[in-house]
Motif scaffolding. Structure first.
Motif, PDB file in Angstrom:
ATOM      1  N   PHE A 198       0.827  -1.208   0.000  1.00  0.00           N
ATOM      2  CA  PHE A 198       0.000   0.000   0.000  1.00  0.00           C
ATOM      3  C   PHE A 198       0.858   1.254   0.000  1.00  0.00           C
ATOM      4  CE2 PHE A 198      -4.528  -1.238   1.443  1.00  0.00           C
ATOM      5  CZ  PHE A 198      -4.537  -2.280   0.537  1.00  0.00           C
ATOM      6  N   MET A 199       2.001   1.204   0.698  1.00  0.00           N
ATOM      7  CA  MET A 199       2.900   2.360   0.690  1.00  0.00           C
ATOM      8  C   MET A 199       3.493   2.578  -0.699  1.00  0.00           C
ATOM      9  SD  MET A 199       5.008   2.297   4.278  1.00  0.00           S
ATOM     10  CE  MET A 199       4.243   2.855   5.801  1.00  0.00           C
ATOM     11  N   ILE A 200       3.928   1.495  -1.349  1.00  0.00           N
ATOM     12  CA  ILE A 200       4.492   1.621  -2.693  1.00  0.00           C
ATOM     13  C   ILE A 200       3.449   2.195  -3.648  1.00  0.00           C
ATOM     14  CG2 ILE A 200       5.373   0.323  -4.673  1.00  0.00           C
ATOM     15  CD1 ILE A 200       6.652  -1.607  -2.639  1.00  0.00           C
ATOM     16  N   ALA A 201       2.227   1.675  -3.579  1.00  0.00           N
ATOM     17  CA  ALA A 201       1.158   2.163  -4.457  1.00  0.00           C
ATOM     18  C   ALA A 201       0.847   3.630  -4.184  1.00  0.00           C
ATOM     19  CB  ALA A 201      -0.092   1.305  -4.266  1.00  0.00           C
ATOM     20  N   THR A 202       0.770   3.994  -2.905  1.00  0.00           N
ATOM     21  CA  THR A 202       0.465   5.382  -2.545  1.00  0.00           C
ATOM     22  C   THR A 202       1.563   6.330  -2.994  1.00  0.00           C
ATOM     23  OG1 THR A 202      -0.825   4.657  -0.638  1.00  0.00           O
ATOM     24  CG2 THR A 202      -0.052   6.933  -0.625  1.00  0.00           C
ATOM     25  N   ASN A 203       2.813   5.918  -2.805  1.00  0.00           N
ATOM     26  CA  ASN A 203       3.923   6.763  -3.234  1.00  0.00           C
ATOM     27  C   ASN A 203       3.906   6.990  -4.741  1.00  0.00           C
ATOM     28  OD1 ASN A 203       4.980   7.141  -0.654  1.00  0.00           O
ATOM     29  ND2 ASN A 203       6.225   5.293  -0.764  1.00  0.00           N
ATOM     30  N   GLY A 204       3.538   5.956  -5.493  1.00  0.00           N
ATOM     31  CA  GLY A 204       3.418   6.119  -6.942  1.00  0.00           C
ATOM     32  C   GLY A 204       2.290   7.071  -7.316  1.00  0.00           C
ATOM     33  N   CYS A 205       1.157   6.935  -6.623  1.00  0.00           N
ATOM     34  CA  CYS A 205       0.027   7.837  -6.886  1.00  0.00           C
ATOM     35  C   CYS A 205       0.400   9.291  -6.596  1.00  0.00           C
ATOM     36  CB  CYS A 205      -1.174   7.432  -6.032  1.00  0.00           C
ATOM     37  SG  CYS A 205      -1.911   5.847  -6.460  1.00  0.00           S
ATOM     38  N   THR A 206       1.123   9.512  -5.507  1.00  0.00           N
ATOM     39  CA  THR A 206       1.534  10.871  -5.152  1.00  0.00           C
ATOM     40  C   THR A 206       2.490  11.447  -6.191  1.00  0.00           C
ATOM     41  OG1 THR A 206       1.384  10.217  -2.826  1.00  0.00           O
ATOM     42  CG2 THR A 206       2.491  12.290  -3.311  1.00  0.00           C
ATOM     43  N   ALA A 207       3.429  10.623  -6.657  1.00  0.00           N
ATOM     44  CA  ALA A 207       4.380  11.090  -7.674  1.00  0.00           C
ATOM     45  C   ALA A 207       3.654  11.487  -8.957  1.00  0.00           C
ATOM     46  CB  ALA A 207       5.398   9.988  -7.961  1.00  0.00           C
ATOM     47  N   ARG A 208       2.693  10.673  -9.368  1.00  0.00           N
ATOM     48  CA  ARG A 208       1.949  10.986 -10.600  1.00  0.00           C
ATOM     49  C   ARG A 208       1.033  12.190 -10.412  1.00  0.00           C
ATOM     50  NH1 ARG A 208       2.343   5.362 -10.654  1.00  0.00           N
ATOM     51  NH2 ARG A 208       0.375   5.067  -9.553  1.00  0.00           N
ATOM     52  N   PHE A 209       0.514  12.375  -9.186  1.00  0.00           N
ATOM     53  CA  PHE A 209      -0.326  13.543  -8.894  1.00  0.00           C
ATOM     54  C   PHE A 209       0.469  14.831  -9.084  1.00  0.00           C
ATOM     55  CE2 PHE A 209      -1.570  16.755  -5.755  1.00  0.00           C
ATOM     56  CZ  PHE A 209      -2.902  16.966  -6.087  1.00  0.00           C
ATOM     57  N   LEU A 210       1.667  14.882  -8.519  1.00  0.00           N
ATOM     58  CA  LEU A 210       2.486  16.086  -8.657  1.00  0.00           C
ATOM     59  C   LEU A 210       2.915  16.297 -10.104  1.00  0.00           C
ATOM     60  CD1 LEU A 210       4.701  15.877  -5.442  1.00  0.00           C
ATOM     61  CD2 LEU A 210       2.880  17.531  -5.937  1.00  0.00           C
ATOM     62  N   ALA A 211       3.247  15.218 -10.808  1.00  0.00           N
ATOM     63  CA  ALA A 211       3.642  15.350 -12.212  1.00  0.00           C
ATOM     64  C   ALA A 211       2.484  15.857 -13.054  1.00  0.00           C
ATOM     65  CB  ALA A 211       4.138  14.005 -12.736  1.00  0.00           C
ATOM     66  N   ALA A 212       1.273  15.373 -12.760  1.00  0.00           N
ATOM     67  CA  ALA A 212       0.092  15.782 -13.529  1.00  0.00           C
ATOM     68  C   ALA A 212      -0.213  17.263 -13.341  1.00  0.00           C
ATOM     69  CB  ALA A 212      -1.120  14.945 -13.115  1.00  0.00           C
ATOM     70  N   HIS A 213       0.223  17.837 -12.232  1.00  0.00           N
ATOM     71  CA  HIS A 213      -0.025  19.262 -11.977  1.00  0.00           C
ATOM     72  C   HIS A 213       1.188  20.116 -12.316  1.00  0.00           C
ATOM     73  CE1 HIS A 213      -3.405  17.504  -9.755  1.00  0.00           C
ATOM     74  NE2 HIS A 213      -3.978  18.691  -9.856  1.00  0.00           N
ATOM     75  N   GLY A 214       2.135  19.511 -13.028  1.00  0.00           N
ATOM     76  CA  GLY A 214       3.228  20.290 -13.595  1.00  0.00           C
ATOM     77  C   GLY A 214       4.311  20.711 -12.641  1.00  0.00           C
ATOM     78  N   GLY A 215       4.350  20.103 -11.466  1.00  0.00           N
ATOM     79  CA  GLY A 215       5.332  20.548 -10.493  1.00  0.00           C
ATOM     80  C   GLY A 215       6.554  19.652 -10.416  1.00  0.00           C
ATOM     81  N   ALA A 216       7.593  20.172  -9.815  1.00  0.00           N
ATOM     82  CA  ALA A 216       8.790  19.372  -9.541  1.00  0.00           C
ATOM     83  C   ALA A 216       8.562  18.582  -8.258  1.00  0.00           C
ATOM     84  CB  ALA A 216      10.006  20.272  -9.391  1.00  0.00           C
ATOM     85  N   SER A 217       9.280  17.490  -8.125  1.00  0.00           N
ATOM     86  CA  SER A 217       9.111  16.660  -6.944  1.00  0.00           C
ATOM     87  C   SER A 217      10.431  16.027  -6.544  1.00  0.00           C
ATOM     88  CB  SER A 217       8.063  15.571  -7.188  1.00  0.00           C
ATOM     89  OG  SER A 217       8.441  14.733  -8.264  1.00  0.00           O
ATOM     90  N   LEU A 218      10.465  15.568  -5.298  1.00  0.00           N
ATOM     91  CA  LEU A 218      11.642  14.908  -4.749  1.00  0.00           C
ATOM     92  C   LEU A 218      11.416  13.404  -4.867  1.00  0.00           C
ATOM     93  CD1 LEU A 218      14.286  15.792  -3.273  1.00  0.00           C
ATOM     94  CD2 LEU A 218      13.069  15.394  -1.122  1.00  0.00           C
ATOM     95  N   ARG A 219      12.000  12.793  -5.897  1.00  0.00           N
ATOM     96  CA  ARG A 219      11.777  11.373  -6.166  1.00  0.00           C
ATOM     97  C   ARG A 219      12.806  10.509  -5.441  1.00  0.00           C
ATOM     98  NH1 ARG A 219       8.457   9.922 -10.700  1.00  0.00           N
ATOM     99  NH2 ARG A 219       7.044  11.681 -11.064  1.00  0.00           N
ATOM    100  N   ARG A 220      12.396   9.302  -5.122  1.00  0.00           N
ATOM    101  CA  ARG A 220      13.287   8.288  -4.572  1.00  0.00           C
ATOM    102  C   ARG A 220      13.595   7.303  -5.703  1.00  0.00           C
ATOM    103  NH1 ARG A 220      17.087   7.269  -0.800  1.00  0.00           N
ATOM    104  NH2 ARG A 220      17.203   5.060  -0.278  1.00  0.00           N
ATOM    105  N   VAL A 221      14.857   7.160  -6.051  1.00  0.00           N
ATOM    106  CA  VAL A 221      15.211   6.349  -7.215  1.00  0.00           C
ATOM    107  C   VAL A 221      16.294   5.329  -6.858  1.00  0.00           C
ATOM    108  CG1 VAL A 221      14.681   8.289  -8.745  1.00  0.00           C
ATOM    109  CG2 VAL A 221      17.053   7.858  -8.089  1.00  0.00           C
TER     110      VAL A 221
END
Length: 347
Positions: free
Chosen positions: A110-133
């Motif tokens: 659930f954490m992995i899924a939520t983190n992915g959803c959050t990353a795509r949410f910020l990308a969809a709104h055109g913002g920069a984000s702090l990714r874990r890679v």
């Protein structure tokens, strides 16, 4: 954070909204895992809250679907050596390995899924984000050599699915030595890091988890990158300017990566010192052990009860990784976290 729709093992939709966490049951990993795995009755804490039993059953089912999907995409399943001290008041009474059970898998997925959803949410709104890679392994050729030593041929280019197939095979064939193989592969893959990614850029992704969009967002109470992400999300939802500039995010990425590395070193030192303290009164005793490391700096062994690792000293014959031995505890140093064993000779 997300309200997700899962169909045919695929996450199809998500939503982000503000919420407050209210812990009604205060469940424990091990008790829930024993119940979910059919080894124990329903815990009293589950009975105490109406509807939570059905909720947990549904969550467990969905978590296993998500887990199957990631495995099909090449997610890597490691087994690390994670001894944890058991305290009796302020005294260390025992050391036990932390089991990666069904309840921990539920939270993890659930954490992995939520983190992915959050990353795509910020990308969809055109913002920069702090990714874990975790980048595609630069030392893949060495990983290929390791697999070859076990009679398995991996492709010349990084392939998560093939690597996971090799790991699954070794987990099945040699479960005792598998944690040491896991550690060797993890080191060759390289550490994770925080980076700044902007909308429209090709995401680096997380090689080990087999996901393309990933960040840390689910633990703002204990991890600073998650707090940064929460602030970015709240700004988007409020229609406010980003709380950080690109330069500030880049600086935070470097800082958080460095602090995480430092935390891991401290944790390793604490685990070693805990084991040395527990074993101090056992000097002179004999233990069953397995060779866990062989390199130019020496030979390391792990004993099974209690689970602890130390260095082999004295006259040492040629040994191989995974070889079973009988050893004698020679000395410990709590301050330095050192545990020394000698090879028990046949009588």
């Amino acid at each position: 954070m997300g309200q997700d729709s899962i169909s045919a093992n695929t996450l199809t939709a998500s939503g982000v909204y503000r919420a407050r966490v209210c812990n009604q049951a205060q469940l424990a990993y091990d008790a829930i895992a024993e119940w979910l795995e059919g080894r124990a009755p329903v815990p009293d804490a589950v009975h105490a809250v109406a509807g939570i039993e059905a909720q947990l059953r549904m969550q467990d089912h969905l978590a296993q679907l998500l887990r199957s999907q990631r495995q099909a995409q090449g997610a890597l399943e490691f087994e690390s050596f994670q001894p944890r001290a058991v305290f009796d008041g302020s005294r260390i009474a025992d050391i036990r390995l932390q089991e990666h059970n069904r309840a921990r898998q539920l939270i993890e997925e659930f954490m992995i899924a939520t983190n992915g959803c959050t990353a795509r949410f910020l990308a969809a709104h055109g913002g920069a984000s702090l990714r874990r890679v975790v980048r595609s392994p630069e030392r893949w050729a060495r990983i290929v050599q390791v697999a070859h030593g076990y009679g398995v041929e991996l492709p010349a280019q990084p392939d998560g699915s093939k690597l996971e197939g090799f790991l699954a095979r070794q987990r099945r064939l040699s479960p005792v030595s598998f944690p040491d193989l896991s550690l060797e592969i993890i080191k060759l893959m390289g550490s994770g890091e925080y980076v700044v990614e902007r909308a429209g850029e090709q995401a680096i992704g997380h090689f080990g988890l087999a996901v393309q969009d990933y960040m840390h967002s689910t633990a703002p109470n204990r991890r600073f990158p998650d707090l940064v992400t929460q602030r970015l999300v709240k700004a988007v939802m409020a229609g406010s300017p980003p709380p950080y500039s690109l330069a500030e995010l880049a600086e935070l990425a470097v800082h958080c990566t460095g602090r995480e590395d430092a935390v891991r070193k401290v944790e390793r030192q604490m685990r070693k010192s805990e084991a040395a303290l527990l074993l101090h009164d056992a000097i002179g005793q004999h233990f069953r052990a397995i060779v866990s490391g062989v390199n130019a700096h020496g030979v390391w062994v792990k004993i099974f009860t209690p689970p602890a690792e130390g260095r082999l000293v004295g006259e040492i014959p040629e040994l191989r990784l995974g070889q079973l031995l009988q050893v004698q505890l020679i000395s410990t140093s709590v301050e330095r976290g050192f545990i020394d064993f000698s090879l028990q000779r046949s009588q």
